[in-house]
Design a protein around this motif. Structure first.
Motif, PDB file in Angstrom:
ATOM      1  N   ASP A 121       0.823  -1.211   0.000  1.00 24.48           N
ATOM      2  CA  ASP A 121       0.000   0.000   0.000  1.00 24.48           C
ATOM      3  C   ASP A 121       0.863   1.270   0.000  1.00 24.48           C
ATOM      4  O   ASP A 121       0.518   2.269   0.629  1.00 24.48           O
ATOM      5  N   ILE A 122       1.973   1.228  -0.687  1.00 23.69           N
ATOM      6  CA  ILE A 122       2.865   2.377  -0.844  1.00 23.69           C
ATOM      7  C   ILE A 122       3.039   2.652  -2.336  1.00 23.69           C
ATOM      8  O   ILE A 122       3.175   1.714  -3.137  1.00 23.69           O
ATOM      9  N   GLU A 123       3.025   3.931  -2.711  1.00 28.05           N
ATOM     10  CA  GLU A 123       3.267   4.330  -4.089  1.00 28.05           C
ATOM     11  C   GLU A 123       4.508   5.210  -4.156  1.00 28.05           C
ATOM     12  O   GLU A 123       4.708   6.076  -3.302  1.00 28.05           O
ATOM     13  N   ILE A 124       5.323   4.976  -5.155  1.00 28.08           N
ATOM     14  CA  ILE A 124       6.501   5.811  -5.402  1.00 28.08           C
ATOM     15  C   ILE A 124       6.259   6.561  -6.705  1.00 28.08           C
ATOM     16  O   ILE A 124       6.159   5.945  -7.771  1.00 28.08           O
ATOM     17  N   LYS A 125       6.150   7.860  -6.620  1.00 28.33           N
ATOM     18  CA  LYS A 125       5.890   8.684  -7.801  1.00 28.33           C
ATOM     19  C   LYS A 125       7.206   9.192  -8.366  1.00 28.33           C
ATOM     20  O   LYS A 125       8.051   9.719  -7.646  1.00 28.33           O
ATOM     21  N   ILE A 126       7.380   9.037  -9.683  1.00 24.61           N
ATOM     22  CA  ILE A 126       8.580   9.495 -10.371  1.00 24.61           C
ATOM     23  C   ILE A 126       8.170  10.589 -11.351  1.00 24.61           C
ATOM     24  O   ILE A 126       7.589  10.303 -12.405  1.00 24.61           O
ATOM     25  N   ASN A 127       8.433  11.833 -11.008  1.00 21.34           N
ATOM     26  CA  ASN A 127       8.024  12.952 -11.851  1.00 21.34           C
ATOM     27  C   ASN A 127       8.810  12.972 -13.154  1.00 21.34           C
ATOM     28  O   ASN A 127       9.950  12.509 -13.237  1.00 21.34           O
TER      29      ASN A 127
END
Length: 348
Positions: free
Chosen positions: A311-317
């Motif tokens: 339940d963790i998201e890693i956002k890569i802009n």
């Protein structure tokens, strides 16, 4: 294709009933246009006809031999040019629909044909012809009465939020089969019988569809096994967005060299895009102008994050193409779990 129905008015409307020819259903043709005068009816009809238009994709009439052999094209052209009455042309359109209504799943329905004024397409106001069919009926209760008694009656009618299929043909680009906006029915049967057998339309080979096809191909490419790590897939799609944002003209060779350089998959990506475009009947994708409207949709459709089962998201802009180097993936033997390590200088 940018559409604005704010100033649109339905000038004429005629309704025919078209059944399934193979089942022996009847076809009932109206001789006169419907009376749509009133305070609320025109607004309600506008909502009914315009709400599900796929404004992001443009279509045009076509025929494998010559566009002049496309019957619906000829009838719509006659309406715009005033060669034959609106009523006669609408009847001919209904007859053509009846002839192709042979699939067992096609149901009897009302075919509504409208002459519409004041629709804005890409900043220009045009007259247009709407061709719509509704097959779904909903049950509703009609309650009426006076001070002493109320009567409850059961009736069937059309839900104004559920238009089954349709299109709007704009009076422009006549020699190329007109500009056409399609209603999204979501049914594969409708796609075959309505768009191919009846209307005879195809996606326009314009810059919008080329831009969309290019990005869709890249998204499909990342779903295959060409690139292993999820972070590398996100990084490539971010590169796609950044390249399109900063390059108004797409050169396919330069594009693939740039967006797939980290994965060292330039040639595979180029071959995949050409093959994908050919299957989508999108021609001349090697060099074209980026469509601004397509770019807006692309930004919304690209998923630039990694979703984990914890339940963790890693956002890569996409603002920096080399930020992927600050993300490191590993495996913890003690926990028997994968992990990501993120490098940074300061929290913001």
């Amino acid at each position: 294709m940018a559409l604005d129905f704010t100033g649109a008015t339905i000038d004429k409307l005629i309704v025919h009933r078209v059944g399934n020819k193979m089942k022996g259903d009847e076809m009932v043709l109206s001789q006169r246009c419907a009376d749509i005068r009133g305070d609320s009816l025109p607004t309600l009809l506008g909502k009914f006809f315009f709400q599900r238009i796929k404004e992001n994709e443009a279509y045009n009439f076509y025929h494998i031999n010559d566009i002049g052999f496309n019957e619906i094209y000829q009838y719509v052209k006659s309406i715009f040019c005033g060669l034959v009455s609106f009523e006669i042309n609408s009847q001919n359109i209904a007859k053509q629909l009846y002839e192709v209504s042979t699939h067992p799943n096609i149901r009897t329905g009302e075919l509504c044909i409208a002459f519409i004024k004041g629709v804005t397409l890409n900043g220009v106001v045009y007259d247009s012809v709407g061709i719509f069919k509704t097959e779904s009926k909903e049950s509703f209760l009609r309650i009426s009465g006076d001070e002493n008694k109320f009567t409850v009656e059961w009736e069937q009618g059309i839900d104004t939020n559920k238009l089954d299929k349709g299109c709007i043909v704009f009076n422009t680009q006549m020699e190329n089969g007109y500009n056409i906006a399609l209603i999204d029915s979501g049914s594969s049967i409708d796609t075959k019988y309505w768009t191919e057998d009846f209307l005879g339309i195809q996606k326009s080979n314009n810059d919008f569809n080329k831009t969309k096809t290019l990005v869709d191909a890249c998204k499909e490419f990342t779903k295959k096994d060409y690139i292993g790590e999820k972070a590398d897939k996100v990084a490539m799609l971010n590169s796609v967005v950044e390249y399109i944002k900063t390059n108004p003209i797409i050169d396919l060779g330069d594009f693939t060299d740039h967006v797939a350089k980290q994965a060292n998959r330039s040639e595979e990506l180029k071959f995949f895009i050409n093959d994908y475009a050919e299957k989508k009947e999108c021609k001349n994708i090697d060099n074209f102008f980026v469509n601004p409207s397509a770019l807006k949709n692309i930004k919304r459709s690209i998923k630039n994050f990694i979703r984990l089962d914890t339940d963790i998201e890693i956002k890569i802009n996409s603002s920096s193409e080399d930020n992927i180097k600050y993300l490191e993936k590993g495996y913890d033997e003690n926990r028997q779990m994968h992990f990501y390590k993120i490098y940074f200088n300061e929290e913001e």
